[in-house]
Write a protein that holds these residues in place. Structure first.
Motif, PDB file in Angstrom:
ATOM      1  N   ARG A 103       3.807   5.156 -10.014  1.00 44.26           N
ATOM      2  CA  ARG A 103       4.051   3.731 -10.248  1.00 44.26           C
ATOM      3  C   ARG A 103       2.902   2.855  -9.763  1.00 44.26           C
ATOM      4  O   ARG A 103       3.067   1.651  -9.633  1.00 44.26           O
ATOM      5  N   CYS A 104       1.737   3.429  -9.527  1.00 48.38           N
ATOM      6  CA  CYS A 104       0.591   2.655  -9.036  1.00 48.38           C
ATOM      7  C   CYS A 104       0.163   1.582 -10.029  1.00 48.38           C
ATOM      8  O   CYS A 104      -0.112   0.448  -9.640  1.00 48.38           O
ATOM      9  N   GLU A 105       0.103   1.914 -11.300  1.00 44.73           N
ATOM     10  CA  GLU A 105      -0.329   0.941 -12.307  1.00 44.73           C
ATOM     11  C   GLU A 105       0.651  -0.226 -12.387  1.00 44.73           C
ATOM     12  O   GLU A 105       0.250  -1.385 -12.491  1.00 44.73           O
ATOM     13  N   GLU A 106       1.926   0.075 -12.320  1.00 41.96           N
ATOM     14  CA  GLU A 106       2.955  -0.974 -12.343  1.00 41.96           C
ATOM     15  C   GLU A 106       2.811  -1.885 -11.118  1.00 41.96           C
ATOM     16  O   GLU A 106       2.904  -3.111 -11.228  1.00 41.96           O
ATOM     17  N   ALA A 107       2.579  -1.293  -9.951  1.00 41.46           N
ATOM     18  CA  ALA A 107       2.401  -2.081  -8.727  1.00 41.46           C
ATOM     19  C   ALA A 107       1.156  -2.962  -8.823  1.00 41.46           C
ATOM     20  O   ALA A 107       1.159  -4.117  -8.404  1.00 41.46           O
ATOM     21  N   TYR A 108       0.098  -2.419  -9.394  1.00 35.22           N
ATOM     22  CA  TYR A 108      -1.144  -3.164  -9.589  1.00 35.22           C
ATOM     23  C   TYR A 108      -0.889  -4.419 -10.424  1.00 35.22           C
ATOM     24  O   TYR A 108      -1.281  -5.525 -10.054  1.00 35.22           O
ATOM     25  N   GLN A 109      -0.214  -4.255 -11.544  1.00 36.99           N
ATOM     26  CA  GLN A 109       0.062  -5.380 -12.435  1.00 36.99           C
ATOM     27  C   GLN A 109       0.980  -6.409 -11.778  1.00 36.99           C
ATOM     28  O   GLN A 109       0.779  -7.617 -11.923  1.00 36.99           O
ATOM     29  N   ARG A 110       1.996  -5.945 -11.066  1.00 33.23           N
ATOM     30  CA  ARG A 110       2.943  -6.855 -10.409  1.00 33.23           C
ATOM     31  C   ARG A 110       2.235  -7.729  -9.379  1.00 33.23           C
ATOM     32  O   ARG A 110       2.427  -8.947  -9.345  1.00 33.23           O
ATOM     33  N   LYS A 111       1.381  -7.134  -8.559  1.00 32.62           N
ATOM     34  CA  LYS A 111       0.663  -7.905  -7.535  1.00 32.62           C
ATOM     35  C   LYS A 111      -0.381  -8.825  -8.163  1.00 32.62           C
ATOM     36  O   LYS A 111      -0.621  -9.925  -7.680  1.00 32.62           O
ATOM     37  N   LYS A 112      -0.992  -8.376  -9.241  1.00 31.25           N
ATOM     38  CA  LYS A 112      -1.974  -9.213  -9.933  1.00 31.25           C
ATOM     39  C   LYS A 112      -1.308 -10.487 -10.445  1.00 31.25           C
ATOM     40  O   LYS A 112      -1.833 -11.586 -10.265  1.00 31.25           O
ATOM     41  N   GLU A 113      -0.142 -10.341 -11.062  1.00 28.40           N
ATOM     42  CA  GLU A 113       0.592 -11.502 -11.561  1.00 28.40           C
ATOM     43  C   GLU A 113       1.021 -12.424 -10.425  1.00 28.40           C
ATOM     44  O   GLU A 113       0.987 -13.645 -10.562  1.00 28.40           O
TER      45      GLU A 113
END
Length: 193
Positions: A103-113
């Motif tokens: 889930r690293c990519e999902e976490a990356y996108q969530r924090k970016k937003e």
């Protein structure tokens, strides 16, 4: 029965002939893929690090939910680490997430937003602003974002490799501690730890 004979070869070795007919080897060109929205990496000769400037840098970390974002922008958001230079009007926000590796990519996108608007406000007020969303998997595998952030900050070579290894080990130890305490009513460390 007559013995089978192979094709006549006029005295030449067939392996040598086969090798001669191959085209010469050429170097394969590597394709560097870039994440959408990123600009790519500079070559070593062009590379400049964020902390290269010799100005006074400040740092705050969100320990016990006490981080107050620097005065450049009023906000209630609290990144894990903020590094800034008032004189250069430069600010770096670092947000660490320790997700399941898949889930690293999902976490990356969530924090970016979550932090993009804050970084935009900083830029609107004349600050150079960087946001690094870092993921270190709960089983100790740092994502590529960790390597890129350390490189951008100027932590390179053996120091970068050591830092990445230590981050992975810390995440793994913490996950193990949480697992062992999963049935406890309180997760506060005891006096003997």
């Amino acid at each position: 029965m007559a013995a089978r004979q192979g094709p006549k070869t006029s005295g030449r070795d067939p392996d040598i002939e086969r090798r001669k007919k191959r085209p010469p080897k050429t170097e394969a060109k590597q394709i560097r893929f870039i994440r959408e929205g990123d600009t790519g990496h500079a070559t070593k000769s062009q590379q400049h690090f964020i902390l290269d400037t010799g100005s006074k840098w400040n740092m705050r970390a969100d320990i016990d939910k006490k981080l107050v974002f620097p005065e450049c922008v009023p906000t209630t958001l609290r990144p894990d680490i903020v590094v800034w230079s008032q004189s250069l009007k430069m600010i770096v926000a670092i947000e660490l997430t320790v997700p399941w590796e898949e889930r690293c990519e999902e976490a990356y996108q969530r924090k970016k937003e979550k932090y993009t608007e804050l970084m935009t406000k900083c830029r609107e007020r004349g600050w150079k602003a960087w946001l690094f969303q870092e993921e270190v998997g709960c089983r100790g595998f740092p994502a590529q974002s960790v390597w890129r952030m350390l490189q951008a900050m100027g932590i390179v070579g053996k120091a970068r490799k050591t830092a990445v290894r230590q981050l992975g080990e810390a995440a793994e130890r913490s996950s193990c501690w949480l697992w062992h305490r999963r049935d406890d009513l309180s997760w506060k460390p005891s006096a003997d730890e």
